[in-house]
Design a protein around this motif. Structure first.
Motif, PDB file in Angstrom:
ATOM      1  N   VAL A 143       0.924  -1.346  -0.114  1.00 45.99           N
ATOM      2  CA  VAL A 143       0.026  -0.036   0.088  1.00 45.99           C
ATOM      3  C   VAL A 143       0.856   1.357  -0.010  1.00 45.99           C
ATOM      4  CG1 VAL A 143      -1.788   1.232   1.022  1.00 45.99           C
ATOM      5  CG2 VAL A 143      -1.889  -1.127   1.305  1.00 45.99           C
ATOM      6  N   PRO A 144       0.631   2.264  -0.929  1.00 46.22           N
ATOM      7  CA  PRO A 144       1.617   3.443  -0.707  1.00 46.22           C
ATOM      8  C   PRO A 144       1.256   4.407   0.485  1.00 46.22           C
ATOM      9  CG  PRO A 144       0.340   2.989  -3.038  1.00 46.22           C
ATOM     10  CD  PRO A 144      -0.121   2.234  -2.080  1.00 46.22           C
ATOM     11  N   ALA A 186      -4.126   8.488   3.876  1.00 47.23           N
ATOM     12  CA  ALA A 186      -5.551   8.979   3.596  1.00 47.23           C
ATOM     13  C   ALA A 186      -6.627   8.143   4.129  1.00 47.23           C
ATOM     14  CB  ALA A 186      -5.605   9.108   2.153  1.00 47.23           C
ATOM     15  N   THR A 187      -6.310   6.795   3.989  1.00 47.93           N
ATOM     16  CA  THR A 187      -7.338   5.745   4.872  1.00 47.93           C
ATOM     17  C   THR A 187      -7.498   6.157   6.178  1.00 47.93           C
ATOM     18  OG1 THR A 187      -6.774   4.070   3.201  1.00 47.93           O
ATOM     19  CG2 THR A 187      -7.871   3.493   5.156  1.00 47.93           C
ATOM     20  N   GLN A 195       3.266  11.109   9.974  1.00 46.58           N
ATOM     21  CA  GLN A 195       2.483  10.500  11.023  1.00 46.58           C
ATOM     22  C   GLN A 195       2.505   8.877  10.870  1.00 46.58           C
ATOM     23  OE1 GLN A 195       1.746  11.959  14.377  1.00 46.58           O
ATOM     24  NE2 GLN A 195       1.831   9.540  14.795  1.00 46.58           N
ATOM     25  N   ILE A 196       2.150   8.619   9.469  1.00 45.47           N
ATOM     26  CA  ILE A 196       2.249   7.121   9.215  1.00 45.47           C
ATOM     27  C   ILE A 196       3.480   6.479   9.409  1.00 45.47           C
ATOM     28  CG2 ILE A 196       2.197   5.455   7.344  1.00 45.47           C
ATOM     29  CD1 ILE A 196      -0.595   6.137   8.398  1.00 45.47           C
TER      30      ILE A 196
END
Length: 321
Positions: free
Chosen positions: A26-27, A33-34, A41-42
């Protein structure tokens, strides 16, 4: 600006694991966004997940493909199959959690206590007997604690009346509350102090009065430290922090655990321990030596030793008078 609490971050990271197991490659932009947070932060969340697991060796910790993350900006997760498995605890591990939950309960209120009590009941049932340890923290006014916790949950500023024992003074402060935590058996409030225009840590048992305002906090913890969940040290000495080199008798060895101190020599003179002990200023260090007269000996600076002797003689002279 949207802020994220520690509990919200934990829930997000727990949800990210099964999502990434079902969606390999997953980008980062799509993942952000999800879950409604920034890409930065991700990346921080992934760095924490990499330290999560059932052990400390390869295959026991969640693994993130750093090459794919840095090169292609996509996320691959491995070695997270332990997540759905039931957690097994040894008696010692369960007892440690019981003690930690009892400590946490001291700072909890309302629904938080109900959740903690439920977890305690399950753990104590699993151990087979109650852990032979009870937790007692310094007495904190229940109304003051509830006011602070209410302001924290609602994001409101607090008006405090605070007692500073080292200077024997009371001050009034307007603060933006950040978190309540336990350190060395005491409850503390970490907050942005508008009076000091800086971060301050307040002992709850030294807060004489607390009033919740209707004003929203102006400075959040996340905006100040980038959202890290690592609690700041209560006192961090810097290059200009005052200190004294002291020889401690065995009966004063507890000062090393209570205050910010470094052991210089554990066999300085017989049973004595030589330490470098830091303080807010030299007058505080002088009072500490006087309070422990006969058990603490000043090595340096010489000026501090001279001041201690002079003040002790003045006190004795006052008794003679």
């Amino acid at each position: 600006m949207t802020t994220t609490t520690s509990s919200q971050r934990l829930i997000r990271m727990l949800a990210m694991v099964p999502y990434l197991q079902s969606n390999a490659g997953v980008p980062v932009s799509e993942l952000a966004a999800t879950f409604g947070v920034s890409e930065a932060q991700i990346t921080k969340d992934l760095s924490v997940l990499m330290m999560t697991g059932v052990g400390e060796y390869h295959g026991e910790l969640i693994d993130v493909d750093l090459g794919a993350l840095e090169r292609d900006g996509v996320v691959y997760l491995r070695d997270a199959d332990f997540m759905p498995r039931p957690l097994t605890l040894t008696t010692r591990e369960a007892s440690s959690l019981i003690v930690a939950l009892r400590t946490l309960r001291q700072a909890a209120t309302g629904d938080q206590r109900k959740a903690i009590d439920g977890a305690l009941a399950k753990l104590e049932g699993a151990v087979g007997a109650s852990a032979p340890v009870d937790v007692h923290l310094p007495t904190v006014d229940a109304a003051i604690k509830d006011t602070i916790l209410s302001a924290l949950s609602r994001g409101h500023q607090l008006d405090l009346e605070y007692v500073t024992a080292a200077r024997d003074e009371r001050t009034r402060r307007r603060v933006d509350p950040w978190r309540v935590f336990t350190e060395q058996g005491r409850l503390y409030l970490s907050a942005w102090c508008h009076r000091a225009v800086d971060v301050r840590t307040f002992r709850l048992d030294r807060i004489a009065a607390a009033e919740e305002t209707e004003l929203p906090v102006e400075r959040s913890r996340e905006s100040a430290d980038g959202g890290t969940d690592i609690p700041p040290a209560l006192f961090t000495p810097g290059p200009d922090t005052p200190y004294a080199v002291l020889d401690l008798e065995p009966e004063a060895r507890w000062l090393v655990d209570e205050y910010q101190a470094e052991i210089v020599d554990d066999t300085a003179d017989g049973d004595r321990t030589r330490v470098r002990l830091y303080g807010s200023d030299m007058s505080w260090l002088r009072r500490l030596v006087l309070r422990n007269a006969g058990l603490v000996h000043v090595v340096e600076p010489r000026e501090l030793g001279d001041e201690v002797v002079a003040q002790a003689r003045a006190a004795l002279a006052a008794y003679d008078g």
